[in-house]
Design a protein around this motif. Structure first.
Motif, short mmCIF file in Angstrom:
data_model
loop_
_atom_site.label_atom_id
_atom_site.label_comp_id
_atom_site.label_asym_id
_atom_site.label_seq_id
_atom_site.Cartn_x
_atom_site.Cartn_y
_atom_site.Cartn_z
N UNK A 1 0.89 -1.22 0.13
CA UNK A 1 0.10 0.03 -0.03
C UNK A 1 0.96 1.21 0.10
N UNK A 2 1.89 1.24 0.81
CA UNK A 2 2.60 2.29 0.83
C UNK A 2 3.39 2.71 -0.50
N UNK A 3 3.90 1.65 -1.16
CA UNK A 3 4.61 1.62 -2.64
C UNK A 3 3.82 1.99 -3.33
N UNK A 4 2.36 1.68 -3.47
CA UNK A 4 1.35 2.07 -4.34
C UNK A 4 0.91 3.67 -4.13
N UNK B 1 -0.74 7.40 -8.13
CA UNK B 1 -1.24 6.16 -7.05
C UNK B 1 -1.67 5.06 -7.99
N UNK B 2 -1.39 3.92 -7.46
CA UNK B 2 -1.69 2.41 -8.28
C UNK B 2 -2.94 2.05 -7.53
N UNK B 3 -4.18 2.43 -7.93
CA UNK B 3 -5.57 2.17 -7.09
C UNK B 3 -5.72 0.80 -7.33
N UNK B 4 -4.98 -0.09 -8.46
CA UNK B 4 -5.23 -1.46 -8.46
C UNK B 4 -4.77 -2.21 -7.05
#
Length: 327
Positions: A187-190, A197-200
């Motif tokens: 989550x932190x990396x995304x 933001x990597x919502x996936x």
């Protein structure tokens, strides 16, 4: 590693419990008498139905049908009106059937009530979701996921689709501390650790992990980033996706606080969102409405009862306050 830290949750306490002793035939006679002839005894209807569990109301309905060859809900609809009728009919439907009707109406006609979809779908365990999905298709001859896909879009649609298709781990899945640390890292990396933001990634973790597992993930996230998961979502998401993510987070941490907030918003400002008010009070009365009352008072420094009394009137008010446990 201690994988149970901060996993305590306020125990849910209902306001409506099964009546004991209980006589379905006597209750059916009382209801018939309350609706027969000139005028209707609304208080009698409230006293009987608000003082029984939903399962007992179904037994009363069955006895009423057999005894009088009439449908109790049809009779109630013909005798009552307005918001009072809405409360009583909501109380008479089995909980899963009622939620299916609420979902269907949120997606019917022009526009979609995203807040209703979020409130119902993002707050359920996988076991509860399975019941809703099955009942919805049975009632409307169309899969819930299919209808929802035609009414929503983007990552919000993707998140709700994942939830509806039942990918969340069951409540009997053991929490895994090592996995929680890894999920917090993902989550932190995304989010915070990258541009954009990597919502996936958020969608996958928020829809797959059980609520007890997510509680641990959020703890690990705070240790890792120094920020709460709420702060991260606020920075990284917007609109319906933000609302859905926040609903999941709030329900993981305190379902009672989530519903207390929803009730406050339904009554705050000009006008009252009666549909939300009715839905939450009826649906949570046998689950955790007493706990919601405590949380409402803690957060807003006034009782939920006083707020409801100020926003409603007549038999509608009397029905809601009866479900809240007012004498």
């Amino acid at each position: 590693m201690n994988n149970t830290k901060n996993l305590c949750v306020i125990q849910p306490v209902p306001t409506v419990v099964a009546a004991a002793p209980f006589d379905a035939a006597a209750d059916a006679q009382t209801l018939r008498a309350a609706m027969k002839g000139l005028g209707t005894d609304e208080q009698e209807i409230i006293d009987v139905l608000a003082g029984r569990s939903n399962a007992q109301r179904q037994l009363i309905r069955a006895v009423y049908d057999a005894e009088f060859e009439r449908d109790l809900v049809d009779d109630l609809k013909s005798e009552l009106g307005g918001k009072f009728e809405d409360v009583i009919v909501a109380m008479m439907l089995p909980p899963v059937e009622y939620l299916c009707k609420q979902l269907h109406s949120a997606m019917a006609g022009m526009g979609t009530e995203e807040g209703t979809l979020v409130e119902i779908l993002c707050t359920k365990s996988n076991e509860e979701m399975h019941q809703i999905v099955e009942a919805y298709e049975d009632k409307y001859q169309r899969p819930l996921a299919e209808q929802m896909c035609s009414e929503t879009s983007g990552f919000f649609r993707r998140l709700l689709t994942l939830i509806v298709t039942g990918v969340r781990d069951g409540l009997n899945t053991p929490v895994n501390a090592d996995e929680a640390k890894e999920q917090a890292n993902q989550l932190y990396a995304a989010g915070e650790a990258k541009l954009g933001t990597d919502e996936e990634v958020f969608n996958r973790i928020m829809s797959h992990a059980s609520f007890p597992q997510l509680r641990l993930v959020f703890e690990e996230y705070k240790e890792l980033s120094g920020q709460t998961i709420e702060q991260a979502i606020k920075h990284e998401m917007s609109d319906e996706l933000h609302e859905a993510m926040m609903a999941i987070v709030e329900c993981v941490q305190s379902p009672a606080a989530f519903f207390a907030n929803r009730l406050y918003k339904a009554m705050n400002g000009a006008g009252t969102d009666d549909a939300t008010l009715i839905r939450i009070i009826v649906c949570r009365s046998e689950i955790d409405l007493e706990t919601i009352k405590l949380e409402f008072e803690r957060i807003y420094n006034r009782t939920l009862l006083s707020a409801v009394v100020a926003e409603t009137s007549g038999d509608y008010k009397r029905a809601l306050t009866a479900l809240l446990g007012a004498a």
